[in-house]
Design a protein around this motif. Sequence first.
Motif, mmCIF file in Angstrom:
data_model
loop_
_atom_site.group_PDB
_atom_site.id
_atom_site.type_symbol
_atom_site.label_atom_id
_atom_site.label_comp_id
_atom_site.label_asym_id
_atom_site.label_seq_id
_atom_site.Cartn_x
_atom_site.Cartn_y
_atom_site.Cartn_z
ATOM 1 N N LEU A 53 0.852 -1.188 0.000
ATOM 2 C CA LEU A 53 0.000 0.000 0.000
ATOM 3 C C LEU A 53 0.889 1.239 0.000
ATOM 4 O O LEU A 53 1.637 1.476 0.949
ATOM 5 C CB LEU A 53 -0.899 0.001 1.236
ATOM 6 N N ALA A 54 0.822 2.022 -1.064
ATOM 7 C CA ALA A 54 1.545 3.297 -1.112
ATOM 8 C C ALA A 54 0.547 4.391 -0.755
ATOM 9 O O ALA A 54 -0.509 4.511 -1.381
ATOM 10 C CB ALA A 54 2.126 3.532 -2.500
ATOM 11 N N THR A 55 0.869 5.178 0.253
ATOM 12 C CA THR A 55 -0.089 6.156 0.753
ATOM 13 C C THR A 55 0.593 7.412 1.255
ATOM 14 O O THR A 55 1.812 7.437 1.467
ATOM 15 C CB THR A 55 -0.946 5.536 1.879
ATOM 16 N N THR A 56 -0.195 8.450 1.435
ATOM 17 C CA THR A 56 0.305 9.707 1.970
ATOM 18 C C THR A 56 0.630 9.573 3.454
ATOM 19 O O THR A 56 0.053 8.736 4.148
ATOM 20 C CB THR A 56 -0.747 10.814 1.766
ATOM 21 N N THR A 57 1.524 10.404 3.945
ATOM 22 C CA THR A 57 1.942 10.301 5.346
ATOM 23 C C THR A 57 0.816 10.640 6.321
ATOM 24 O O THR A 57 0.844 10.204 7.463
ATOM 25 C CB THR A 57 3.137 11.224 5.634
ATOM 26 N N SER A 58 -0.185 11.402 5.877
ATOM 27 C CA SER A 58 -1.244 11.812 6.803
ATOM 28 C C SER A 58 -2.071 10.632 7.286
ATOM 29 O O SER A 58 -2.543 10.624 8.423
ATOM 30 C CB SER A 58 -2.156 12.859 6.154
ATOM 31 N N THR A 59 -2.257 9.627 6.445
ATOM 32 C CA THR A 59 -3.023 8.458 6.886
ATOM 33 C C THR A 59 -2.245 7.657 7.929
ATOM 34 O O THR A 59 -2.831 6.994 8.781
ATOM 35 C CB THR A 59 -3.370 7.551 5.693
ATOM 36 N N GLN A 60 -0.910 7.744 7.852
ATOM 37 C CA GLN A 60 -0.053 7.066 8.824
ATOM 38 C C GLN A 60 0.091 7.904 10.091
ATOM 39 O O GLN A 60 -0.104 7.411 11.205
ATOM 40 C CB GLN A 60 1.325 6.817 8.206
ATOM 41 N N ASP A 61 0.437 9.201 9.924
ATOM 42 C CA ASP A 61 0.698 10.067 11.074
ATOM 43 C C ASP A 61 -0.541 10.287 11.936
ATOM 44 O O ASP A 61 -0.431 10.500 13.145
ATOM 45 C CB ASP A 61 1.229 11.432 10.602
ATOM 46 N N SER A 62 -1.718 10.252 11.330
ATOM 47 C CA SER A 62 -2.952 10.457 12.085
ATOM 48 C C SER A 62 -3.336 9.247 12.914
ATOM 49 O O SER A 62 -4.160 9.345 13.830
ATOM 50 C CB SER A 62 -4.100 10.783 11.120
ATOM 51 N N GLY A 63 -2.769 8.095 12.585
ATOM 52 C CA GLY A 63 -3.110 6.864 13.300
ATOM 53 C C GLY A 63 -4.243 6.085 12.662
ATOM 54 O O GLY A 63 -4.609 5.009 13.143
ATOM 55 N N LEU A 64 -4.806 6.586 11.562
ATOM 56 C CA LEU A 64 -5.942 5.908 10.941
ATOM 57 C C LEU A 64 -5.582 4.510 10.460
ATOM 58 O O LEU A 64 -6.343 3.558 10.659
ATOM 59 C CB LEU A 64 -6.472 6.739 9.766
ATOM 60 N N LEU A 65 -4.421 4.362 9.829
ATOM 61 C CA LEU A 65 -4.040 3.043 9.318
ATOM 62 C C LEU A 65 -3.799 2.048 10.443
ATOM 63 O O LEU A 65 -4.015 0.842 10.265
ATOM 64 C CB LEU A 65 -2.793 3.159 8.435
ATOM 65 N N ASP A 66 -3.362 2.535 11.588
ATOM 66 C CA ASP A 66 -3.186 1.644 12.743
ATOM 67 C C ASP A 66 -4.515 1.036 13.171
ATOM 68 O O ASP A 66 -4.557 -0.063 13.742
ATOM 69 C CB ASP A 66 -2.573 2.401 13.918
ATOM 70 N N GLU A 67 -5.580 1.738 12.891
ATOM 71 C CA GLU A 67 -6.928 1.259 13.211
ATOM 72 C C GLU A 67 -7.451 0.316 12.128
ATOM 73 O O GLU A 67 -8.040 -0.728 12.429
ATOM 74 C CB GLU A 67 -7.876 2.461 13.333
ATOM 75 N N LEU A 68 -7.224 0.665 10.882
ATOM 76 C CA LEU A 68 -7.853 -0.065 9.786
ATOM 77 C C LEU A 68 -7.108 -1.317 9.330
ATOM 78 O O LEU A 68 -7.737 -2.329 8.997
ATOM 79 C CB LEU A 68 -8.027 0.870 8.583
ATOM 80 N N ILE A 69 -5.785 -1.261 9.290
ATOM 81 C CA ILE A 69 -5.027 -2.386 8.735
ATOM 82 C C ILE A 69 -5.256 -3.690 9.493
ATOM 83 O O ILE A 69 -5.480 -4.737 8.868
ATOM 84 C CB ILE A 69 -3.525 -2.039 8.640
ATOM 85 N N PRO A 70 -5.230 -3.699 10.835
ATOM 86 C CA PRO A 70 -5.515 -4.960 11.537
ATOM 87 C C PRO A 70 -6.905 -5.511 11.208
ATOM 88 O O PRO A 70 -7.087 -6.731 11.140
ATOM 89 C CB PRO A 70 -5.405 -4.573 13.017
ATOM 90 N N MET A 71 -7.869 -4.645 10.994
ATOM 91 C CA MET A 71 -9.218 -5.083 10.632
ATOM 92 C C MET A 71 -9.209 -5.759 9.262
ATOM 93 O O MET A 71 -9.842 -6.803 9.067
ATOM 94 C CB MET A 71 -10.178 -3.894 10.624
ATOM 95 N N PHE A 72 -8.480 -5.175 8.326
ATOM 96 C CA PHE A 72 -8.387 -5.756 6.982
ATOM 97 C C PHE A 72 -7.681 -7.110 7.028
ATOM 98 O O PHE A 72 -8.147 -8.092 6.433
ATOM 99 C CB PHE A 72 -7.645 -4.804 6.044
ATOM 100 N N GLU A 73 -6.551 -7.159 7.731
ATOM 101 C CA GLU A 73 -5.770 -8.397 7.768
ATOM 102 C C GLU A 73 -6.500 -9.524 8.491
ATOM 103 O O GLU A 73 -6.266 -10.703 8.207
ATOM 104 C CB GLU A 73 -4.423 -8.123 8.439
#
Length: 295
Positions: A53-73
């Motif tokens: 997944l190539a993404t902007t830093t804001s999705t990482q820095d905000s913590g959103l991906l920390d919430e969503l990625i475990p749900m996807f996996e």
Amino acid sequence: MKLKRFMSTALIAFLLVFLAACGNTQSSEPKKEDNNNAAQQEKEKVEVTDLILATTTSTQDSGLLDELIPMFEKEHPYKIKTVAVGTGQALEMGVKGEADVLLTHAPASEQELVDNGDVQNYKRVMYNDFIIVGPKADPAGIKGLETQAAFKKIFDDKAIFVSRGDDSGTHKKELGIWEKLGLTPTENTNYVETGQGMGNTLQVANEKQGYVLTDRATYLAQKSNYADMEIIVEGDKDLMNIYHVMEVNPEKNDQINNEGAKAFVEFMVSDEIQKVIEEFGKDKYGESLFYKYTE
């Protein structure tokens, strides 16, 4: 004597028949070890494969991906490898076929990839807004101004302005504002380019007591680190910040994980995840960091 021999022979025959019957009974029952092997083989049929997944830093820095990625996996047999860079770099990875799926926030640049066939299944997933953050003292006196007026005053007063300077979605938005004004920002001797992500750029602006354009999500997630800074300009229609998710065209190379990319796109726009996005940050920051996409 003959009777004894007959009895011995009969006994031996009986024992042989009995043992054969026992052997047949045991062989008809599956061995525990065989059951375990079968279960292991069944598990191995579902292989976990990487999804880039190539993404902007804001999705990482905000913590959103920390919430969503475990749900996807948890729901899919894919292990996400996140590459958080500026949107320009993320889109370039898509062009080169170096990622499977993109999550970015520069609609005009994204549309070029759509038109060129570099990406497919392009979907709007969420939005928030950009804001101008600066010292509470507001040395340039821009508080409450509209975006373009604020930028012009910063330029005219030669106030410190810290730019990401990294071809990210935020940087593209900033350059677009300068362009509308017909100004070259580097002519301001106090214009600073970090070449870094949003979190680090906010830190530099804090240290230099300068103004900075940032996405709201990253600022809210990290504002406790910047006690002397606050939101100076917000709410302008020019500051809308829209995010899209898209699959990289699998024809780029035979290593593209298109099935995983498709699964991630559909995951991000599903009703369940849209609700998660809408609620993300409310309990901690008192407001959503992102808003779900609605028609």
